[in-house]
Scaffold this motif. Structure first.
Motif, PDB file in Angstrom:
ATOM      1  N   GLY A  24      36.765  42.471  59.338  1.00 17.15           N
ATOM      2  CA  GLY A  24      35.966  43.667  59.561  1.00 17.15           C
ATOM      3  C   GLY A  24      34.496  43.302  59.720  1.00 17.15           C
ATOM      4  N   LEU A  25      33.781  44.080  60.521  1.00 17.06           N
ATOM      5  CA  LEU A  25      32.348  43.876  60.694  1.00 17.06           C
ATOM      6  C   LEU A  25      31.627  44.261  59.409  1.00 17.06           C
ATOM      7  N   PHE A  26      30.729  43.401  58.955  1.00 17.80           N
ATOM      8  CA  PHE A  26      29.838  43.677  57.832  1.00 17.80           C
ATOM      9  C   PHE A  26      28.498  44.020  58.458  1.00 17.80           C
ATOM     10  N   SER A  27      28.063  45.238  58.323  1.00 23.20           N
ATOM     11  CA  SER A  27      26.868  45.721  59.021  1.00 23.20           C
ATOM     12  C   SER A  27      25.601  45.122  58.412  1.00 23.20           C
ATOM     13  N   ASP A  28      25.039  44.139  59.103  1.00 19.93           N
ATOM     14  CA  ASP A  28      23.842  43.426  58.640  1.00 19.93           C
ATOM     15  C   ASP A  28      22.976  43.147  59.862  1.00 19.93           C
ATOM     16  N   ALA A  29      21.854  43.862  59.978  1.00 22.42           N
ATOM     17  CA  ALA A  29      20.986  43.742  61.159  1.00 22.42           C
ATOM     18  C   ALA A  29      20.400  42.344  61.318  1.00 22.42           C
ATOM     19  N   ARG A  30      20.303  41.577  60.236  1.00 22.43           N
ATOM     20  CA  ARG A  30      19.761  40.219  60.332  1.00 22.43           C
ATOM     21  C   ARG A  30      20.695  39.305  61.096  1.00 22.43           C
ATOM     22  N   PHE A  31      22.002  39.526  60.954  1.00 21.29           N
ATOM     23  CA  PHE A  31      23.019  38.656  61.530  1.00 21.29           C
ATOM     24  C   PHE A  31      24.073  39.500  62.253  1.00 21.29           C
ATOM     25  N   PRO A  32      23.748  40.007  63.452  1.00 25.44           N
ATOM     26  CA  PRO A  32      24.728  40.823  64.175  1.00 25.44           C
ATOM     27  C   PRO A  32      26.033  40.056  64.382  1.00 25.44           C
ATOM     28  N   GLY A  33      27.134  40.704  64.044  1.00 27.84           N
ATOM     29  CA  GLY A  33      28.442  40.061  64.139  1.00 27.84           C
ATOM     30  C   GLY A  33      28.940  39.520  62.808  1.00 27.84           C
ATOM     31  N   ARG A  34      28.094  39.593  61.765  1.00 26.18           N
ATOM     32  CA  ARG A  34      28.543  39.140  60.441  1.00 26.18           C
ATOM     33  C   ARG A  34      29.823  39.894  60.094  1.00 26.18           C
ATOM     34  N   SER A  35      30.795  39.158  59.597  1.00 27.33           N
ATOM     35  CA  SER A  35      32.103  39.748  59.344  1.00 27.33           C
ATOM     36  C   SER A  35      32.662  39.306  58.009  1.00 27.33           C
ATOM     37  N   ILE A  36      33.655  40.052  57.557  1.00 23.52           N
ATOM     38  CA  ILE A  36      34.406  39.726  56.341  1.00 23.52           C
ATOM     39  C   ILE A  36      35.837  39.412  56.759  1.00 23.52           C
ATOM     40  N   VAL A  37      36.353  38.306  56.272  1.00 21.41           N
ATOM     41  CA  VAL A  37      37.771  37.971  56.423  1.00 21.41           C
ATOM     42  C   VAL A  37      38.364  38.149  55.030  1.00 21.41           C
ATOM     43  N   SER A  38      39.305  39.075  54.905  1.00 20.71           N
ATOM     44  CA  SER A  38      39.873  39.428  53.606  1.00 20.71           C
ATOM     45  C   SER A  38      41.369  39.165  53.595  1.00 20.71           C
ATOM     46  N   LEU A  39      41.835  38.507  52.549  1.00 19.23           N
ATOM     47  CA  LEU A  39      43.280  38.346  52.403  1.00 19.23           C
ATOM     48  C   LEU A  39      43.931  39.726  52.341  1.00 19.23           C
ATOM     49  N   ARG A  40      45.053  39.901  53.024  1.00 17.11           N
ATOM     50  CA  ARG A  40      45.751  41.195  52.959  1.00 17.11           C
ATOM     51  C   ARG A  40      46.332  41.406  51.565  1.00 17.11           C
ATOM     52  N   ASP A  41      46.921  40.364  50.990  1.00 22.87           N
ATOM     53  CA  ASP A  41      47.476  40.476  49.635  1.00 22.87           C
ATOM     54  C   ASP A  41      46.378  40.216  48.615  1.00 22.87           C
ATOM     55  N   HIS A  42      46.535  40.794  47.441  1.00 22.63           N
ATOM     56  CA  HIS A  42      45.516  40.655  46.400  1.00 22.63           C
ATOM     57  C   HIS A  42      45.668  39.350  45.616  1.00 22.63           C
ATOM     58  N   TYR A  43      44.557  38.636  45.516  1.00 20.17           N
ATOM     59  CA  TYR A  43      44.407  37.487  44.617  1.00 20.17           C
ATOM     60  C   TYR A  43      42.991  37.564  44.067  1.00 20.17           C
ATOM     61  N   ASP A  44      42.860  37.350  42.757  1.00 18.90           N
ATOM     62  CA  ASP A  44      41.531  37.351  42.129  1.00 18.90           C
ATOM     63  C   ASP A  44      40.758  36.083  42.472  1.00 18.90           C
ATOM     64  N   ASP A  45      41.482  35.005  42.732  1.00 21.91           N
ATOM     65  CA  ASP A  45      40.882  33.692  42.924  1.00 21.91           C
ATOM     66  C   ASP A  45      41.727  32.949  43.950  1.00 21.91           C
ATOM     67  N   ILE A  46      41.092  32.201  44.822  1.00 19.60           N
ATOM     68  CA  ILE A  46      41.844  31.454  45.838  1.00 19.60           C
ATOM     69  C   ILE A  46      42.827  30.480  45.181  1.00 19.60           C
ATOM     70  N   ALA A  47      42.508  30.015  43.980  1.00 22.95           N
ATOM     71  CA  ALA A  47      43.410  29.099  43.272  1.00 22.95           C
ATOM     72  C   ALA A  47      44.683  29.800  42.804  1.00 22.95           C
ATOM     73  N   ASP A  48      44.672  31.132  42.744  1.00 22.15           N
ATOM     74  CA  ASP A  48      45.869  31.885  42.358  1.00 22.15           C
ATOM     75  C   ASP A  48      46.843  32.077  43.520  1.00 22.15           C
ATOM     76  N   ALA A  49      46.358  31.915  44.734  1.00 25.46           N
ATOM     77  CA  ALA A  49      47.212  32.108  45.910  1.00 25.46           C
ATOM     78  C   ALA A  49      48.156  30.917  46.046  1.00 25.46           C
ATOM     79  N   PRO A  50      49.366  31.156  46.525  1.00 23.04           N
ATOM     80  CA  PRO A  50      50.255  30.025  46.806  1.00 23.04           C
ATOM     81  C   PRO A  50      49.587  29.096  47.823  1.00 23.04           C
ATOM     82  N   PRO A  51      49.823  27.787  47.728  1.00 26.71           N
ATOM     83  CA  PRO A  51      49.189  26.850  48.662  1.00 26.71           C
ATOM     84  C   PRO A  51      49.359  27.231  50.131  1.00 26.71           C
TER      85      PRO A  51
END
Length: 144
Positions: A24-51
């Motif tokens: 999704g686009l993160f609206s930031d005028a300093r950096f047009p196009g700044r985006s968020i890549v979010s895991l669809r499934d919930h994990y609190d920490d990347i280390a909790d996700a299966p490899p």
């Protein structure tokens, strides 16, 4: 769905979908196009996700960064992996341009400009541009 049912992390301005994540686009005028890549499934920490999920997430970040770089004309895309502020693993992809950044060799967090959202028209254009770029790459929202 763009809101995590477990933690209520919400992805604003969706523009794309990859193997294990949404973008999704993160609206930031300093950096047009700044985006968020979010895991669809919930994990609190990347280390909790299966490899396998962690590896696919990094592949999604790589793919999204390439699409964003081409779509915005950025020289590079900075990456900040986060789950601290929000209890949901996500990454910020920040397009950087030497001809527009006041401190192009510093991290985006050191940018001296005031953080403000894109103006409504600029935001709509950015969403359209990124959505089209992800569609062309076969990662559009039609598959969500």
């Amino acid at each position: 769905m763009n809101t995590c049912q477990k933690c209520q992390f919400a992805l604003a301005n969706p523009v794309g979908r990859l193997s294990v994540s949404r973008i999704g686009l993160f609206s930031d005028a300093r950096f047009p196009g700044r985006s968020i890549v979010s895991l669809r499934d919930h994990y609190d920490d990347i280390a909790d996700a299966p490899p396998a999920v962690a590896e696919l997430f990094m592949a999604d970040i790589h793919c999204a960064a390439r699409i964003i770089r081409r779509a915005t004309g950025a020289d590079r895309v900075d990456l900040a992996l986060s789950s601290k502020a929000d209890s949901h693993v996500h990454a910020h992809l920040i397009p950087r341009r030497r001809d527009r950044d006041p401190l192009p060799d510093n991290g985006p967090w050191e940018d001296p400009r005031e953080r403000r959202p894109l103006e409504p028209l600029a935001e709509a254009i950015a969403i359209g541009l990124l959505s089209a770029a992800f569609d062309v790459a076969g990662a559009g929202l039609s598959g969500s």
